[in-house]
Motif scaffolding. Structure first.
Motif, PDB file in Angstrom:
ATOM      1  N   ARG A   9      24.791  41.655  43.599  1.00  0.00           N
ATOM      2  CA  ARG A   9      25.888  42.561  43.948  1.00  0.00           C
ATOM      3  C   ARG A   9      27.133  42.350  43.083  1.00  0.00           C
ATOM      4  O   ARG A   9      28.029  43.179  43.064  1.00  0.00           O
ATOM      5  CB  ARG A   9      26.292  42.375  45.411  1.00  0.00           C
ATOM      6  CG  ARG A   9      25.260  42.832  46.431  1.00  0.00           C
ATOM      7  CD  ARG A   9      25.871  42.842  47.822  1.00  0.00           C
ATOM      8  NE  ARG A   9      24.940  43.324  48.825  1.00  0.00           N
ATOM      9  CZ  ARG A   9      24.726  44.607  49.080  1.00  0.00           C
ATOM     10  NH1 ARG A   9      25.368  45.530  48.360  1.00  0.00           N
ATOM     11  NH2 ARG A   9      23.884  44.970  50.028  1.00  0.00           N
ATOM     12  N   VAL A  42      29.164  42.424  39.949  1.00  0.00           N
ATOM     13  CA  VAL A  42      29.125  43.114  38.661  1.00  0.00           C
ATOM     14  C   VAL A  42      29.532  42.166  37.536  1.00  0.00           C
ATOM     15  O   VAL A  42      28.918  42.151  36.469  1.00  0.00           O
ATOM     16  CB  VAL A  42      30.043  44.347  38.688  1.00  0.00           C
ATOM     17  CG1 VAL A  42      30.085  45.030  37.321  1.00  0.00           C
ATOM     18  CG2 VAL A  42      29.593  45.326  39.771  1.00  0.00           C
ATOM     19  N   ILE A  48      34.030  41.555  41.394  1.00  0.00           N
ATOM     20  CA  ILE A  48      33.688  42.971  41.517  1.00  0.00           C
ATOM     21  C   ILE A  48      32.314  43.088  42.171  1.00  0.00           C
ATOM     22  O   ILE A  48      31.304  42.684  41.590  1.00  0.00           O
ATOM     23  CB  ILE A  48      33.693  43.670  40.149  1.00  0.00           C
ATOM     24  CG1 ILE A  48      35.022  43.421  39.428  1.00  0.00           C
ATOM     25  CG2 ILE A  48      33.451  45.167  40.317  1.00  0.00           C
ATOM     26  CD1 ILE A  48      35.054  43.923  37.994  1.00  0.00           C
ATOM     27  N   ARG A  62      29.289  45.381  43.867  1.00  0.00           N
ATOM     28  CA  ARG A  62      28.670  46.695  44.017  1.00  0.00           C
ATOM     29  C   ARG A  62      28.148  46.766  45.438  1.00  0.00           C
ATOM     30  O   ARG A  62      27.194  46.095  45.807  1.00  0.00           O
ATOM     31  CB  ARG A  62      27.540  46.884  43.007  1.00  0.00           C
ATOM     32  CG  ARG A  62      26.951  48.287  43.010  1.00  0.00           C
ATOM     33  CD  ARG A  62      25.918  48.453  41.909  1.00  0.00           C
ATOM     34  NE  ARG A  62      26.506  48.398  40.576  1.00  0.00           N
ATOM     35  CZ  ARG A  62      26.336  47.381  39.736  1.00  0.00           C
ATOM     36  NH1 ARG A  62      25.596  46.350  40.088  1.00  0.00           N
ATOM     37  NH2 ARG A  62      26.886  47.394  38.529  1.00  0.00           N
ATOM     38  N   GLU A  94      32.175  50.245  43.923  1.00  0.00           N
ATOM     39  CA  GLU A  94      32.553  48.932  43.441  1.00  0.00           C
ATOM     40  C   GLU A  94      33.818  48.471  44.158  1.00  0.00           C
ATOM     41  O   GLU A  94      34.819  49.197  44.185  1.00  0.00           O
ATOM     42  CB  GLU A  94      32.772  48.947  41.924  1.00  0.00           C
ATOM     43  CG  GLU A  94      31.483  49.075  41.133  1.00  0.00           C
ATOM     44  CD  GLU A  94      31.676  48.865  39.643  1.00  0.00           C
ATOM     45  OE1 GLU A  94      32.842  48.664  39.218  1.00  0.00           O
ATOM     46  OE2 GLU A  94      30.674  48.887  38.905  1.00  0.00           O
ATOM     47  N   ARG A 152      36.721  45.611  44.297  1.00  0.00           N
ATOM     48  CA  ARG A 152      37.383  44.599  43.475  1.00  0.00           C
ATOM     49  C   ARG A 152      38.234  43.723  44.390  1.00  0.00           C
ATOM     50  O   ARG A 152      39.153  44.208  45.054  1.00  0.00           O
ATOM     51  CB  ARG A 152      38.238  45.255  42.392  1.00  0.00           C
ATOM     52  CG  ARG A 152      37.437  46.175  41.462  1.00  0.00           C
ATOM     53  CD  ARG A 152      38.365  46.902  40.489  1.00  0.00           C
ATOM     54  NE  ARG A 152      39.048  45.983  39.596  1.00  0.00           N
ATOM     55  CZ  ARG A 152      38.573  45.575  38.430  1.00  0.00           C
ATOM     56  NH1 ARG A 152      37.390  46.022  37.994  1.00  0.00           N
ATOM     57  NH2 ARG A 152      39.242  44.740  37.662  1.00  0.00           N
ATOM     58  N   SER A 166      39.463  49.840  46.935  1.00  0.00           N
ATOM     59  CA  SER A 166      38.828  48.726  47.636  1.00  0.00           C
ATOM     60  C   SER A 166      39.471  48.503  48.999  1.00  0.00           C
ATOM     61  O   SER A 166      38.783  48.240  49.995  1.00  0.00           O
ATOM     62  CB  SER A 166      38.927  47.450  46.795  1.00  0.00           C
ATOM     63  OG  SER A 166      38.269  47.603  45.554  1.00  0.00           O
TER      64      SER A 166
END
Length: 266
Positions: free
Chosen positions: A151, A153, A206, A208, A213, A215, A246
């Motif tokens: 997950r 990134v 980050i 996913r 996404e 952050r 986010s």
């Protein structure tokens, strides 16, 4: 068994201090520091603790110093639960609740997860069951492909950040189990081309997750003046959104709806 003088000299070298530096900080003579280190003077318990304080020796290792000097340990190690450390337990629970709907968790010196808030739960939904058997290790959970690694990134950056933090931790207070974890998961190798990190504060994680996404950046909270080994060795890792998108995910998804903290492995 190593003498208290040998142990103090090792800690002084680790802190990169001269005998004079330590003597000035502890308000004693450099000659006295030299006599203690060479075993020609037997320090009192108070002197051992005074030198240990200036050397920023962890409480667990201060007990080792006291034993080496012939004294009883001064610092207890009690489990972090409602009976042993009720005030601390309540304070930590309040911090975790107050941080919702954003994720937060409590780790020990070996990065084992002791407690989380409910906002952590969605991130663990598809983690391999064996990784969630206590003690749940945060580093292993994050870097294992069956954990959270698929997950993340920017996994290379996160690995580099962990390498920096744990490497610094080991330089400050060596620990065999943490060293083994570092060598297994974080030691540089041919498969790892992690970029250098200029500033830990500026590097987000980050994820996913949920078709988008997320952050996040983290802060670490510790007890300021602990007198218990358990409290000396724990930290609260709190995660914050790095951008409005986010933040919106957490405030609209219902993450952390149940504010009760819970243990997650010892």
């Amino acid at each position: 068994m190593r003498t208290v003088g040998e142990l103090l000299r090792e800690w002084r070298h680790r802190r990169r201090l001269s005998q004079l530096d330590l003597a000035i900080a502890a308000d004693v003579s450099a000659r006295h520091v030299s006599l203690v280190e060479t075993g020609r003077s037997n320090p009192s318990a108070d002197m051992v603790l005074r030198l240990a304080d200036q050397l920023d020796v962890p409480l667990r290792e201060r007990n080792v110093l006291l034993l080496a000097a012939g004294f009883a340990p001064r610092y207890a190690e009690r489990p972090l639960d409602g009976d042993a450390l009720p005030a601390a337990w309540d304070a930590i629970a309040r911090v975790l609740r107050a941080h919702e709907p954003y994720p937060a968790l409590v780790i020990d010196r070996r990065w084992n997860i002791l407690m989380t808030n409910r906002a952590i739960d969605p991130f663990l939904a598809d983690v391999a069951p064996d990784l969630l058997r206590p003690p749940v290790n945060m580093v292993r959970l994050g870097l294992d492909p069956r954990g959270l690694a698929h997950r993340i990134v920017n996994l290379a950056e996160v690995r580099s950040l962990l390498r920096t933090r744990i490497g610094r931790q080991l330089a400050t207070a060596p620990d065999p189990e943490l060293t083994a974890l570092y060598e297994e998961l974080l030691a540089p190798g041919s498969e790892d081309a992690s970029p250098a990190i200029g500033s830990e504060i500026a590097v987000p994680m980050i994820f996913r997750f949920g078709g988008r996404e997320l952050r996040l950046f983290s802060t670490t909270t510790t007890f300021g003046t602990p007198t218990d080994i358990t409290l000396d060795e724990i930290a609260i890792e709190s995660y914050y959104p790095s951008d409005a998108e986010s933040a919106a995910y957490f405030t609209t998804s219902g993450a952390g709806a149940d504010p009760r903290p819970r243990t997650s492995g010892r």
